[in-house]
Design an enzyme around this catalytic site. Structure first.
Site, PDB file in Angstrom:
ATOM      1  N   ASP A  35      51.086 -14.088 -27.268  1.00 53.36           N
ATOM      2  CA  ASP A  35      50.392 -14.911 -28.253  1.00 53.36           C
ATOM      3  C   ASP A  35      49.325 -15.685 -27.481  1.00 53.36           C
ATOM      4  O   ASP A  35      49.434 -15.841 -26.260  1.00 53.36           O
ATOM      5  CB  ASP A  35      51.358 -15.884 -28.944  1.00 53.36           C
ATOM      6  CG  ASP A  35      50.833 -16.364 -30.301  1.00 53.36           C
ATOM      7  OD1 ASP A  35      51.404 -15.962 -31.334  1.00 53.36           O
ATOM      8  OD2 ASP A  35      49.835 -17.124 -30.332  1.00 53.36           O
ATOM      9  N   ILE A  54      44.873 -10.483 -27.440  1.00 53.12           N
ATOM     10  CA  ILE A  54      44.923  -9.032 -27.679  1.00 53.12           C
ATOM     11  C   ILE A  54      43.550  -8.386 -27.518  1.00 53.12           C
ATOM     12  O   ILE A  54      43.423  -7.171 -27.547  1.00 53.12           O
ATOM     13  CB  ILE A  54      45.511  -8.674 -29.065  1.00 53.12           C
ATOM     14  CG1 ILE A  54      44.768  -9.410 -30.176  1.00 53.12           C
ATOM     15  CG2 ILE A  54      46.998  -8.980 -29.120  1.00 53.12           C
ATOM     16  CD1 ILE A  54      45.107  -8.880 -31.564  1.00 53.12           C
ATOM     17  N   TYR A 153      40.079 -10.846 -44.357  1.00 53.20           N
ATOM     18  CA  TYR A 153      41.458 -10.536 -43.952  1.00 53.20           C
ATOM     19  C   TYR A 153      41.990  -9.305 -44.689  1.00 53.20           C
ATOM     20  O   TYR A 153      42.551  -8.383 -44.073  1.00 53.20           O
ATOM     21  CB  TYR A 153      42.323 -11.769 -44.249  1.00 53.20           C
ATOM     22  CG  TYR A 153      43.800 -11.607 -44.097  1.00 53.20           C
ATOM     23  CD1 TYR A 153      44.403 -11.564 -42.851  1.00 53.20           C
ATOM     24  CD2 TYR A 153      44.625 -11.543 -45.228  1.00 53.20           C
ATOM     25  CE1 TYR A 153      45.785 -11.449 -42.724  1.00 53.20           C
ATOM     26  CE2 TYR A 153      46.000 -11.431 -45.114  1.00 53.20           C
ATOM     27  CZ  TYR A 153      46.577 -11.385 -43.862  1.00 53.20           C
ATOM     28  OH  TYR A 153      47.937 -11.279 -43.743  1.00 53.20           O
TER      29      TYR A 153
HETATM   30  N1  SER Z   1      49.942 -15.123 -46.639  1.00 57.13           N
HETATM   31  C1  SER Z   1      48.724 -14.411 -46.396  1.00 57.13           C
HETATM   32  C2  SER Z   1      47.549 -15.260 -46.645  1.00 57.13           C
HETATM   33  O1  SER Z   1      47.662 -16.120 -47.471  1.00 57.13           O
HETATM   34  C3  SER Z   1      48.631 -13.191 -47.266  1.00 57.13           C
HETATM   35  O2  SER Z   1      49.096 -12.118 -46.536  1.00 57.13           O
HETATM   36  O3  SER Z   1      46.538 -15.053 -46.069  1.00 57.13           O
END
Ligand code: SER
Length: 336
Positions: A35, A54, A153
């Protein structure tokens, strides 16, 4: 001889901490954790921990000369709210970092001619329901439906799912080389709630934040409307799903990406449950327009029939058990 090892990236995160505890308790493998942060002191001695990035390829070169990875749980990521605040940083970690991990795992499996199981947590954020009407009309999408993420994301997770399948099944398909023995397996999580850690940088965080605030006697203003609904899961079930999938015989798997979920609940139902256990809790609603839009783009529920059929997935904690047996007693104790 190099040590047979399970590698866990993002080990200081919420899922990471819970997974390290569980794997340590089983005492079956040497654990190497990574981490950018140290592990919290209560995990001391459970693994060999490396504070590292990473994105640092030279670090991996060193690690593969020392350790023989049989399983990799690649958990490191920047979540959806963080990702919108710094999209490029999110892409770097979530895509470039994951690519490094996949490449390292593929090289290792090719070189030793042995299977390397690569477990990747994806997310409800890969979906994009486009409107509330559409969300209501398609409450339980299959893995391949409505894959139109609206966050960096979500887009990153969806791409790495695809790349994981590529590395396992089609890598260098025109070359003479033997195929890799990388065995990529992915679970798509709903919002996760832990009694022991609080999330940072996610958009499903209003759920866990609400209950952790109540237990500390702090008021909480939810950043989503009361009628907002998405699926959730208790952390022990999330860890259970990762381990079940990692251990499933390859011939039982009909796909590489599986939805898993437990219960779907509105913010208001969540608040009512919190209030019934912590009657003093002060929960109000102050929707944040942009975070609301992200949560509205996620489905009401996820179809996890394939996981149930192929590898016996079943959550142990429904909404009642999550609150009554897992969250409330543990959180009370934590803040007592
Ligand atoms: N818990 C995550 C987020 O809120 C969703 O995968 O970004």
């Amino acid at each position: 001889m190099r040590k047979k090892t399970i590698l866990i990236t993002g080990a200081a995160g919420e899922v990471g901490q819970a997974l390290v505890r569980k794997l340590h308790a089983r005492n079956s493998h040497h654990l190497l954790t990574m981490d950018v942060r140290p592990l919290p002191p209560d995990l001391d001695g459970m693994s060999t921990h490396i504070v590292g990035d990473i994105l640092d390829k030279s670090l991996f070169e060193r690690l593969v000369s020392e350790f023989d990875f049989t399983h990799i749980f690649h958990l490191a990521a920047l979540l959806s709210t963080r990702g919108e605040l710094s999209p490029q940083a999110a892409h770097n970690v979530n895509v470039n970092g994951s690519l490094n991990m996949l490449q390292m795992a593929a090289d290792q499996s090719e070189w030793k001619r042995e299977r390397v199981v690569f477990i990747f947590p994806s997310s409800v954020a890969v979906y994009g329901m486009q409107s509330l009407e559409n969300k209501a009309a398609n409450p339980r999408p299959q893995e391949w439906e409505w894959n139109y993420p609206i966050t960096m994301y979500g887009a990153n997770k969806l791409y790495i799912e695809t790349l994981g399948v590529y590395y396992s099944e089609h890598y260098k398909q025109l070359a003479e080389d033997e195929p890799t023995m990388l065995d990529f397996r992915c679970v798509r999580f709903p919002g996760l709630i832990s009694a022991f850690t609080v999330p940072s940088g996610g958009t499903s965080d209003y759920g866990p934040e609400m209950i952790h605030a109540a237990a500390q006697g702090k008021p909480y203003a939810s950043f989503v409307r009361p009628d907002t609904i998405i699926p959730f899961m208790a952390m022990p079930d999330a860890v259970k799903s990762l381990l079940l999938l990692a251990e499933a015989p390859a011939e039982r798997l009909s796909r590489r990406v599986y939805n898993v979920t437990s219960f779907s609940i509105t913010a208001q139902e969540m608040a009512e449950r919190v209030q019934s256990h912590f009657p003093q809790a002060k929960i109000t609603y102050r929707p944040h327009e942009k975070r609301q839009r992200i949560v509205d783009s996620w489905p009401v529920d996820m179809n996890d029939d394939a996981a149930r059929r192929d590898w016996g997935w079943q959550p142990e904690y429904d909404a009642d058990r999550t609150f009554d047996e897992y969250l409330v007693p543990n959180i009370r104790q934590r803040y007592a």
